[in-house]
Scaffold this motif. Structure first.
Motif, PDB file in Angstrom:
ATOM      1  N   VAL A   1     -24.670 -22.433  11.861  1.00  0.00           N
ATOM      2  CA  VAL A   1     -24.541 -21.667  13.100  1.00  0.00           C
ATOM      3  C   VAL A   1     -24.298 -22.514  14.353  1.00  0.00           C
ATOM      4  N   PRO A   2     -25.016 -23.617  14.591  1.00  0.00           N
ATOM      5  CA  PRO A   2     -24.747 -24.392  15.819  1.00  0.00           C
ATOM      6  C   PRO A   2     -23.313 -24.896  15.917  1.00  0.00           C
TER       7      PRO A   2
ATOM      8  N   LYS B   1     -20.968 -22.197  17.165  1.00  0.00           N
ATOM      9  CA  LYS B   1     -21.003 -22.042  18.618  1.00  0.00           C
ATOM     10  C   LYS B   1     -19.956 -22.948  19.273  1.00  0.00           C
TER      11      LYS B   1
ATOM     12  N   ARG C   1     -27.357 -19.405  19.482  1.00  0.00           N
ATOM     13  CA  ARG C   1     -27.003 -19.126  18.092  1.00  0.00           C
ATOM     14  C   ARG C   1     -26.218 -17.810  18.005  1.00  0.00           C
TER      15      ARG C   1
END
Length: 976
Positions: free
Chosen positions: A413-414, A417, A462
């Motif tokens: 997830v990071p 981003k 997130r």
């Protein structure tokens, strides 16, 4: 106001009517001043009787009395104020003189008016018909009378050969909105604005508006190229050729066009330009080209429509032996709208940076340098206008061990981003938003957080609000959902081979890993109920529009390139299914057949389609060799496999032309037979190209080389998945053995040939329905980057006219009922069925038609699903059906909440006075084209919270599904 005729005489009160204003001959507006009437009358007497008349008491008394009478007459006529023209006042002065018996003075006054009119006309120079009251400001700042004759010619040309349009009304209404000193562009804008307001009443006005816009384009381009200051439609028959030649020279001089274009026989190509095809554009189509496609310099568009199509044709013919002949062949296809190349090809063909491909698919490796290298590739590919699909499944999950640092991973997830922000920062060459879709397999341990990426609540670090996401779903997961079994989530760092496995091999290895969780060999995992995860996937899809649902196994088991790698994801728009790896970035080149153009007199013309497909496949194959590749992995992959994606658009229009309702067996049958014909000719065309140019490098070992066509590969899917989990019609109508024999002797030029893209933009250019979509609404306002456009279903209007049903009441009904015919009592049932809108077509028909197409396609199709009165059960059934019917992918979910659906059942007939015999009622103030108040489905509403126990939502997130009104604002424009 008080007017004093003589300081020594009693003042004569000639009070002007309240707020009375006068339009002067020059177009200006001033307050009514009665003293000017007195002055004009006095001058008339002096002209006849000499200077002494100015001091004569008889004359002065008469002038004062007549002035008062004229002012009072205007006051009686407009007691609440208003506007009158200077000519009206002068007419009253002339009449007053005649009534008083002052014939000589009246005659002098008439001659005075005529003399000044001649002087004004003379000042117009070469003007055909100078307007008596309005002047225009030219580009150089000079002022001259408005050439009313040219305006009338322009409007008459725009209305030529169009039924039910009124040129005089456009001219008259436009003149009311002009002011003195208006620019030439202002005149053109007034004409277009007047015409476009009439579109909702008569669809042909969209063509009128487009033709009026042409005048602006011609003036801008021709003056820049030094050909002419302006030109009429007829004059373009003469001007197009020199404009084309001057354009090539300018474009090369400005380093915008490829210098090789100058090596063509420009005389021959110029002769092939057909100025008449400019008249095919709708207003939306032409405005879209002007705003986003035409080549410009210092914000001046110097590329005309037919010149653009020829530029693209030349760019695609650069490597042909007879370049001119092929360029003309390609031009004919593009300019006729029989076929349209994708947006990147239209943008860049024939330019110095010919990035013509539509889609790029990448696999992101599980190393930090590889991850950021993939993000860099995204930026470079997006810069040159391509839609991106990223496979993130290899990246280790949250909590996974990091050997190099002895720490634990933060998961996928990071990084997503960062991908999201990169797409925002690096748009497509400054022309369109950057667009990317991240794919993750359903067994990945981060899948639960992944499917919540688009929520508006939670930790924003997130969340990814700008990028798209998609589930890459294995068949085994769907079987577990059907059978209500458990599902285990893993990290790819401990189960890396699952990423490259599919079908029975995946199921076997997955079961082995699950067994390891019970023995303790695997400790990083999570066990969930398959149905619970499925519910969450559909719940998030409903709430946020993401992630889309795509199916891993049919994409791989039916892929012609199984011997050369694995399909790890689809693309931005879910229609491309190509292999990716660390060494290969898959590339696809798109274009679409306009099915509507191949229905002639209500009959589908298969012979014409065959010719179109043959030329289209050649154009697409040429893209591969001419294309600019921003990264080497893309070039390597494209030259090795040479995939192309020929699709279709205008499916709904083709149904209309045949009198077929979308929600019908006949429409499903047409979806089947039309796609079979496209497939038949496309595969043959690629095989013939192989005989001419050679097979693609990785042909040996492909399904093609084994004589297995797309229709044949369904057997493999049935075998691997199990017959109980699939139902696909496999009937055929063509001689496919002939094609198999041709492949056996010639092979294939392209690893993949077909894919149905969304065509969000190019269908607008061609003025047809998008891709395979049902009609959104029959009357609405479409919003995109070019503005707002009234869109009315011309097929529907024509059918209603034929039944005597098209009138103001029907227009108001359509506005009130959001473009739907269903609640309107007086509309016959057959027309209600034929013109059912997207949310009025049950999703089973969309899935059935897509299933029939999918059996012929070696890639996939962008399939939006429309569900009215959405419930958990409907979502569940629809998406299970999509998998069960053998679809490879789905695209956006368009969900309409129950409250919005009910609107069409409330107060039926309120505007239906003609149908129910009741007295007419005023149009509701809320009635307007529906897109301005398009329905949304929100998890924060009562309807969403209660759609079913299936979608628990636990109170809802407040996020909303994309409304149907936003349908033209999707990332799919990146591809088409």
């Amino acid at each position: 106001m008080e007017t004093t005729l003589d300081p020594g005489k009693t003042a004569l009160n000639t009070t002007a009517p309240k707020q009375l204003r006068v339009i002067k001959r020059g177009g200006g507006v001033a307050a009514f001043d009665a003293s000017k009437i007195s002055v004009a009358m006095t001058k008339a007497f002096i002209a006849v009787e000499g200077d002494n008349a100015g001091t004569s008491s008889r004359v002065r008394d008469f002038v004062a009395e007549a002035t008062a009478q004229i002012a009072e007459a205007f006051q009686r006529r407009m007691p609440d104020g208003g506007t009158l023209h200077i000519e009206d006042i002068q007419d009253q002065v002339e009449l007053a003189l005649m009534r008083a018996g002052e014939q000589k003075v009246a005659r002098a006054y008439v001659l005075y008016r005529e003399e000044h009119a001649r002087a004004r006309q003379a000042s117009g120079g070469d003007i055909q018909k100078p307007h008596p009251t309005l002047n225009v400001t030219l580009a150089d700042g000079s002022v001259r009378p408005l050439d009313l004759g040219r305006v009338e010619t322009l409007v008459n040309d725009a209305c030529a050969e169009l039924d039910n349009v009124d040129a005089k009304k456009i001219v008259d209404d436009s003149l009311k909105n002009l002011y003195d000193g208006v620019s030439l562009d202002g005149v053109a804008t007034a004409l277009m604005m007047t015409a476009r307001t009439l579109v909702e009443k008569e669809p042909n006005y969209t063509y009128v508006t487009a033709r009026l816009l042409q005048d602006n384009l011609r003036r801008e381009a021709l003056s820049f190229l030094g050909i002419a200051e302006e030109a009429t439609y007829q004059e373009m028959a003469e001007f197009y050729k020199p404009a084309f030649k001057a354009y090539i020279a300018k474009g090369i001089e400005f380093e915008q066009l490829d210098p090789q274009l100058a090596e063509f026989d420009l005389e021959r190509l110029g002769d092939a330009l057909d100025h008449g095809r400019d008249n095919q554009f709708t207003y939306l189509g032409l405005q879209t080209l002007y705003d986003r496609y035409f080549i410009h310099r210092d914000d001046v568009r110097y590329e005309l429509p037919q010149v653009m199509f020829m530029r693209v044709a030349m760019g695609l013919a650069l490597n042909e032996d007879d370049r001119e002949a092929r360029a003309i062949e390609f031009y004919e296809l593009l300019s006729s709208f029989d076929y349209m190349a994708s947006t990147p090809t239209l943008f860049n063909a024939g330019t110095v940076r010919s990035q013509l491909s539509s889609c790029y698919l990448t696999t992101v490796p599980d190393q930090l340098d590889g991850i950021y290298s993939a993000i860099r590739d995204n930026a470079l590919l997006s810069k040159w206008a391509g839609g991106l699909g990223n496979d993130w499944t290899p990246v280790r999950a949250l909590g996974s061990y990091i050997k190099g640092t002895n720490g634990k991973s933060q998961g996928v997830v990071p990084f997503l981003k960062v991908v999201n922000d990169t797409a925002v920062a690096v748009n497509q060459g400054g022309k369109r938003k950057g667009a990317v879709c991240a794919y993750l397999e359903t067994w990945h341990l981060d899948i639960e957080e992944f499917i919540e990426l688009r929520k508006n609540t939670g930790d924003d670090r997130r969340r990814t609000h700008d990028m798209n996401t998609a589930n890459w779903v294995p068949d085994l997961f769907m079987k577990r959902v059907f059978d209500d079994q458990e599902w285990t989530l893993f990290s790819p760092s401990t189960c890396p081979d699952l990423h490259d496995l599919y079908g029975a091999a995946f199921e076997k290895r997955y079961a082995e890993y699950e067994a390891m969780t019970y023995t303790g060999q695997l400790t990083l995992y999570k066990r969930v109920k398959a149905k619970d995860l499925w519910r969450k996937m559909l719940s998030m899809l409903f709430e946020t529009g993401h992630p889309w649902v795509t199916f891993k196994d049919p994409c791989n088991l039916r892929s012609p390139q199984q011997h050369a790698g694995v399909v790890h994801s689809s693309n931005l728009c879910t229609e491309i299914t190509l292999n990716t790896s660390a060494d290969e970035i898959a590339v696809c080149n798109l274009g679409s057949i306009n099915l509507s153009q191949h229905v002639v007199d209500g009959v589908f013309d298969g012979d014409k389609l065959g010719k179109t497909v043959r030329t289209a496949v050649r154009m697409l194959d040429n893209v591969i060799d001419i294309n600019y590749y921003a990264v080497p992995q893309a070039r390597n992959s494209n030259f090795k496999h040479r995939p192309v994606g020929l699709g279709i658009m205008g499916f709904q229009d083709a149904l209309y032309k045949q009198g077929i309702a979308y929600a019908s067996d006949a429409a499903v049958s047409f979806a089947d037979t039309s796609m079979e014909l496209v497939s038949y000719h496309a595969i043959e065309a690629s095989s013939d190209l192989a005989a001419e140019r050679g097979q693609y490098q990785s042909y040996d070992g492909s399904l093609w080389s084994q004589g297995i066509l797309p229709i044949d590969s369904i057997d493999k899917l049935k075998q691997e998945r199990g017959a109980d989990y699939i139902e696909v019609d496999t009937s055929t109508t063509r001689d496919w053995d002939r094609i198999r024999a041709k492949l056996a002797s010639q092979g294939m030029r392209n690893s993949n040939v077909m894919a149905i893209a969304p065509t969000a933009t190019i269908s607008n250019i061609c003025g047809v329905s998008q891709s395979i979509e049902p009609t959104y609404q029959n009357l609405f306002v479409k919003s995109n980057l070019s503005g707002e456009f009234t869109v009315v279903n011309a097929h529907m209007v024509n059918d209603l006219k034929a039944r005597g049903l098209w009138d103001e009441v029907m227009i108001n009904d359509l506005k009130y009922y959001d473009g739907s015919l269903q609640p309107i009592d007086r509309v016959p049932d057959d027309l209600k069925a034929r013109y059912a809108t997207a949310f009025e077509v049950e999703p089973k028909w969309l899935v059935d038609a897509a299933s029939r197409r999918q059996k012929w396609i070696d890639q996939a199709q962008s399939l939006n699903l429309y569900i009215a009165g959405v419930s958990g059960k409907k979502l569940d059934v629809t998406y299970r059906m999509a998998w069960y019917r053998g679809l490879k992918t789905t695209y956006y979910l368009r969900a309409l909440s129950a409250s919005a659906v009910e609107k069409s059942t409330v107060d039926r007939g309120r505007l239906n006075a003609v149908g129910n015999g009741s007295a007419p009622t005023p149009e509701p103030s809320a009635a307007q084209p529906a897109a301005s108040a398009a329905p949304t489905a929100s998890a924060g509403t009562q309807e969403a919270r209660g759609i079913d126990d299936f979608l628990t939502g636990k109170g809802g997130s407040g996020s909303r599904a994309p409304s149907a009104g936003e349908i033209d604002e999707l990332g799919c424009e990146a591809c088409q």
